[in-house]
Scaffold this motif. Structure first.
Motif, PDB file in Angstrom:
ATOM      1  N   ILE A   1     -39.663 -26.867  79.661  1.00 49.88           N
ATOM      2  CA  ILE A   1     -39.740 -27.119  80.826  1.00 49.88           C
ATOM      3  C   ILE A   1     -38.101 -25.912  80.679  1.00 49.88           C
ATOM      4  CG2 ILE A   1     -37.704 -28.690  79.684  1.00 49.88           C
ATOM      5  CD1 ILE A   1     -37.700 -30.263  82.700  1.00 49.88           C
ATOM      6  N   ALA A   2     -38.168 -24.987  79.588  1.00 48.55           N
ATOM      7  CA  ALA A   2     -36.525 -24.191  79.274  1.00 48.55           C
ATOM      8  C   ALA A   2     -37.623 -22.555  80.235  1.00 48.55           C
ATOM      9  CB  ALA A   2     -36.020 -23.956  78.654  1.00 48.55           C
ATOM     10  N   GLU A   3     -38.842 -22.536  79.882  1.00 46.65           N
ATOM     11  CA  GLU A   3     -39.892 -21.550  79.822  1.00 46.65           C
ATOM     12  C   GLU A   3     -39.965 -21.242  81.590  1.00 46.65           C
ATOM     13  OE1 GLU A   3     -43.434 -19.015  78.208  1.00 46.65           O
ATOM     14  OE2 GLU A   3     -43.775 -21.612  77.693  1.00 46.65           O
ATOM     15  N   ALA A   4     -40.223 -22.760  81.669  1.00 45.47           N
ATOM     16  CA  ALA A   4     -40.968 -22.970  82.668  1.00 45.47           C
ATOM     17  C   ALA A   4     -39.630 -22.405  84.591  1.00 45.47           C
ATOM     18  CB  ALA A   4     -41.280 -24.567  83.906  1.00 45.47           C
ATOM     19  N   PHE A   5     -38.724 -22.692  83.821  1.00 43.99           N
ATOM     20  CA  PHE A   5     -37.365 -23.261  84.633  1.00 43.99           C
ATOM     21  C   PHE A   5     -37.056 -21.527  85.129  1.00 43.99           C
ATOM     22  CE2 PHE A   5     -33.190 -22.376  85.386  1.00 43.99           C
ATOM     23  CZ  PHE A   5     -32.393 -23.203  86.277  1.00 43.99           C
TER      24      PHE A   5
ATOM     25  N   GLU B   1     -34.791 -24.299  95.380  1.00 45.21           N
ATOM     26  CA  GLU B   1     -36.237 -24.371  95.136  1.00 45.21           C
ATOM     27  C   GLU B   1     -37.191 -24.774  93.632  1.00 45.21           C
ATOM     28  OE1 GLU B   1     -37.916 -20.940  98.796  1.00 45.21           O
ATOM     29  OE2 GLU B   1     -37.187 -20.520  96.378  1.00 45.21           O
ATOM     30  N   THR B   2     -36.657 -23.915  92.531  1.00 44.44           N
ATOM     31  CA  THR B   2     -36.577 -24.445  91.291  1.00 44.44           C
ATOM     32  C   THR B   2     -36.837 -26.096  91.142  1.00 44.44           C
ATOM     33  OG1 THR B   2     -36.121 -22.323  90.890  1.00 44.44           O
ATOM     34  CG2 THR B   2     -36.191 -23.857  88.499  1.00 44.44           C
ATOM     35  N   ILE B   3     -35.432 -25.805  91.098  1.00 42.97           N
ATOM     36  CA  ILE B   3     -34.950 -28.381  90.628  1.00 42.97           C
ATOM     37  C   ILE B   3     -35.760 -28.908  92.233  1.00 42.97           C
ATOM     38  CG2 ILE B   3     -33.419 -29.999  91.001  1.00 42.97           C
ATOM     39  CD1 ILE B   3     -30.971 -27.308  90.641  1.00 42.97           C
ATOM     40  N   LEU B   4     -35.923 -28.720  92.606  1.00 45.54           N
ATOM     41  CA  LEU B   4     -36.573 -29.487  93.539  1.00 45.54           C
ATOM     42  C   LEU B   4     -38.105 -29.100  92.797  1.00 45.54           C
ATOM     43  CD1 LEU B   4     -35.690 -28.624  97.626  1.00 45.54           C
ATOM     44  CD2 LEU B   4     -35.611 -30.902  96.127  1.00 45.54           C
ATOM     45  N   GLU B   5     -38.837 -28.251  92.348  1.00 47.53           N
ATOM     46  CA  GLU B   5     -40.145 -27.885  91.350  1.00 47.53           C
ATOM     47  C   GLU B   5     -40.302 -28.348  90.494  1.00 47.53           C
ATOM     48  OE1 GLU B   5     -44.096 -26.163  91.363  1.00 47.53           O
ATOM     49  OE2 GLU B   5     -43.370 -27.392  93.186  1.00 47.53           O
ATOM     50  N   ILE B   6     -39.729 -28.571  89.394  1.00 45.69           N
ATOM     51  CA  ILE B   6     -39.042 -28.590  88.638  1.00 45.69           C
ATOM     52  C   ILE B   6     -39.326 -31.253  88.808  1.00 45.69           C
ATOM     53  CG2 ILE B   6     -37.910 -29.743  86.148  1.00 45.69           C
ATOM     54  CD1 ILE B   6     -38.730 -27.017  86.320  1.00 45.69           C
ATOM     55  N   MET B   7     -38.339 -31.208  89.538  1.00 38.50           N
ATOM     56  CA  MET B   7     -38.783 -32.792  89.492  1.00 38.50           C
ATOM     57  C   MET B   7     -40.088 -33.043  90.540  1.00 38.50           C
ATOM     58  SD  MET B   7     -34.728 -33.576  91.456  1.00 38.50           S
ATOM     59  CE  MET B   7     -34.763 -35.359  91.485  1.00 38.50           C
ATOM     60  N   ARG B   8     -40.390 -31.996  91.049  1.00 39.47           N
ATOM     61  CA  ARG B   8     -42.088 -32.523  91.671  1.00 39.47           C
ATOM     62  C   ARG B   8     -42.620 -33.039  90.864  1.00 39.47           C
ATOM     63  NH1 ARG B   8     -47.220 -30.790  93.168  1.00 39.47           N
ATOM     64  NH2 ARG B   8     -45.969 -28.761  92.304  1.00 39.47           N
ATOM     65  N   LEU B   9     -42.382 -31.748  89.475  1.00 36.90           N
ATOM     66  CA  LEU B   9     -43.641 -31.851  88.394  1.00 36.90           C
ATOM     67  C   LEU B   9     -42.658 -32.760  86.896  1.00 36.90           C
ATOM     68  CD1 LEU B   9     -43.752 -28.376  87.793  1.00 36.90           C
ATOM     69  CD2 LEU B   9     -45.920 -29.634  88.682  1.00 36.90           C
ATOM     70  N   SER B  10     -41.971 -33.741  87.604  1.00 30.26           N
ATOM     71  CA  SER B  10     -41.788 -34.992  86.121  1.00 30.26           C
ATOM     72  C   SER B  10     -42.731 -35.284  86.197  1.00 30.26           C
ATOM     73  CB  SER B  10     -40.806 -35.144  86.529  1.00 30.26           C
ATOM     74  OG  SER B  10     -39.734 -36.242  85.527  1.00 30.26           O
ATOM     75  N   GLY B  11     -42.843 -36.513  85.121  1.00 27.93           N
ATOM     76  CA  GLY B  11     -44.050 -36.807  85.158  1.00 27.93           C
ATOM     77  C   GLY B  11     -45.589 -36.701  84.635  1.00 27.93           C
ATOM     78  N   LYS B  12     -44.976 -35.263  85.196  1.00 35.37           N
ATOM     79  CA  LYS B  12     -46.627 -34.503  85.310  1.00 35.37           C
ATOM     80  C   LYS B  12     -46.896 -33.608  84.379  1.00 35.37           C
ATOM     81  CE  LYS B  12     -47.486 -35.260  90.399  1.00 35.37           C
ATOM     82  NZ  LYS B  12     -47.651 -34.943  91.757  1.00 35.37           N
TER      83      LYS B  12
ATOM     84  N   PHE C   1     -43.517 -32.021  83.130  1.00 41.00           N
ATOM     85  CA  PHE C   1     -42.851 -32.152  82.472  1.00 41.00           C
ATOM     86  C   PHE C   1     -42.430 -33.275  82.221  1.00 41.00           C
ATOM     87  CE2 PHE C   1     -42.075 -28.179  84.414  1.00 41.00           C
ATOM     88  CZ  PHE C   1     -42.344 -27.394  83.873  1.00 41.00           C
ATOM     89  N   ASP C   2     -41.841 -34.205  80.848  1.00 42.45           N
ATOM     90  CA  ASP C   2     -41.493 -34.892  80.131  1.00 42.45           C
ATOM     91  C   ASP C   2     -40.107 -35.286  81.161  1.00 42.45           C
ATOM     92  OD1 ASP C   2     -40.288 -36.944  78.848  1.00 42.45           O
ATOM     93  OD2 ASP C   2     -39.575 -35.826  76.944  1.00 42.45           O
ATOM     94  N   PRO C   3     -39.553 -36.551  81.714  1.00 41.72           N
ATOM     95  CA  PRO C   3     -39.252 -37.225  82.524  1.00 41.72           C
ATOM     96  C   PRO C   3     -37.743 -37.258  82.259  1.00 41.72           C
ATOM     97  CG  PRO C   3     -41.212 -38.486  82.681  1.00 41.72           C
ATOM     98  CD  PRO C   3     -41.617 -37.615  82.162  1.00 41.72           C
ATOM     99  N   ASP C   4     -37.672 -37.639  80.690  1.00 43.51           N
ATOM    100  CA  ASP C   4     -36.351 -37.286  80.018  1.00 43.51           C
ATOM    101  C   ASP C   4     -36.098 -35.924  79.835  1.00 43.51           C
ATOM    102  OD1 ASP C   4     -36.558 -40.008  79.799  1.00 43.51           O
ATOM    103  OD2 ASP C   4     -37.815 -40.649  77.986  1.00 43.51           O
ATOM    104  N   ILE C   5     -36.285 -35.188  80.017  1.00 46.61           N
ATOM    105  CA  ILE C   5     -36.374 -34.005  79.350  1.00 46.61           C
ATOM    106  C   ILE C   5     -35.636 -33.293  80.952  1.00 46.61           C
ATOM    107  CG2 ILE C   5     -36.997 -31.454  78.152  1.00 46.61           C
ATOM    108  CD1 ILE C   5     -36.501 -33.622  76.641  1.00 46.61           C
ATOM    109  N   VAL C   6     -36.425 -34.139  81.809  1.00 46.02           N
ATOM    110  CA  VAL C   6     -36.522 -33.617  82.889  1.00 46.02           C
ATOM    111  C   VAL C   6     -34.788 -33.693  83.575  1.00 46.02           C
ATOM    112  CG1 VAL C   6     -36.888 -33.885  85.813  1.00 46.02           C
ATOM    113  CG2 VAL C   6     -38.198 -33.847  84.225  1.00 46.02           C
TER     114      VAL C   6
END
Length: 324
Positions: free
Chosen positions: A271-275, A292-303, A305-310
């Motif tokens: 997740i750190a690399e993607a961000f 935009e980055t935050i929204l994209e990270i949240m969209r990919l949570s559970g897909k 990225f690990d939801p807890d790390i998000v």
């Protein structure tokens, strides 16, 4: 304290400059001693450093070896000295000395036996500490060399490893990652792309890649893990490099691992690399705004990225926005 003396010190030999340096000192003048060095061979401590024999001096004014130079610089008055060599594998590494008995007793054989026992333990600890420090320095400098080599190979990678490492540290602090795991995460985040060293540099100098080229690049975690695996000190880092492109839902590469079957450190690096890539103007992708980055990270949570790390990442960003 154990010898009931006014002061004590440990001087270690600096072989390059041929001097004894105060590395530990007690007593009222200890602050001044940290800036003072004694030429090997000079004074009683210097004599012990050369000859490797303990010395008991109960009246320094009657010993021709006593120069008084350290007293002149420190403002201390030395009347008595018991000095012993610090030995490691029969090699003299320094001198341990006690100065001036508090009860005005004459220093003798009993004092020598007691301080010798302390000196043996001290020498072992000092030499072990030196070895660890040298290893850590080599470890850090080697990492820096490798990271710089990766950066030069990939024109879109400048500063990337350091930014990923910084964000990983912040996430680790939020989730209270243990120190050992945090250390592996630090080096894993810096070295996560080291596998690119085993690939043609031409692949990283163009934006449009064929599917075959992309598939080849996706092997860089495996290549990186193989490069690091023979190095004992990096055994904890290898799984983080190997699995940092796996996804929470199993859609990642190179093995399609899902959930927590990929190590926690690898999930943090992911997740750190993607961000970092999304926010970088030098990335192979178009730079995204923070929102935009935050929204994209949240969209990919559970897909991806690990939801807890998000959640931990969002906490980091919220904390930074408050501090700013």
């Amino acid at each position: 304290e154990s010898m009931n003396c006014e002061a004590a010190s440990i001087l270690l030999i600096n072989n390059r400059d041929k001097v004894l340096e105060f590395v530990v000192a007690t007593g009222e003048k200890m602050q001044r001693l940290s800036t003072i060095s004694v030429p090997v061979g000079e004074g009683i401590a210097g004599w012990v450093a050369v000859h490797g024999e303990p010395q008991i001096v109960n009246d320094t004014s009657k010993d021709k070896r006593f120069t008084g130079n350290v007293d002149a610089e420190s403002g201390f008055v030395t009347r008595q000295i018991l000095a012993i060599p610090l030995l490691m594998d029969e090699k003299i590494i320094g001198v341990l000395e006690i100065i001036n008995t508090r009860d005005n007793r004459i220093l003798g054989e009993d004092d020598l036996r007691a301080i010798t026992a302390l000196g043996e333990r001290a020498a072992t600890v000092i030499e072990t500490s030196r070895t660890i420090t040298d290893q850590q320095n080599f470890y850090v400098q080697t990492t820096n060399i490798l990271v710089n080599a990766v950066e030069k190979r990939d024109i879109f990678n400048e500063g990337h490893p350091w930014k990923v490492a910084e964000l990983c540290h912040k996430i680790a602090a939020i989730i209270n990652l243990p120190d050992i795991e945090r250390n592996d995460l630090h080096f894993g985040s810096l070295l996560h792309d080291i596998g690119k060293l085993d690939m043609p540099s031409t692949l990283f100098n163009k934006r449009n890649l064929s599917e075959r080229e992309l598939e080849f690049i996706r092997q860089h975690p495996v290549k990186g893990a193989k490069l690091l695996d023979p190095i004992t000190m990096w055994h904890g880092v290898v799984p983080l490099v190997l699995y940092h492109h796996e996804a929470w839902d199993g859609s990642g590469y190179p093995f399609g691992r899902s959930g927590d079957s990929a190590p926690l450190g690898a999930r943090i690096i992911s997740i750190a690399e993607a961000f970092t890539v999304m926010r970088s103007p030098n990335s192979y992708k178009k730079q995204m705004s923070l929102k935009e980055t935050i929204l994209e990270i949240m969209r990919l949570s559970g897909k991806q990225f690990d939801p807890d790390i998000v959640k931990a990442l969002i906490s980091v960003l919220e904390k930074e926005s408050i501090s700013v």
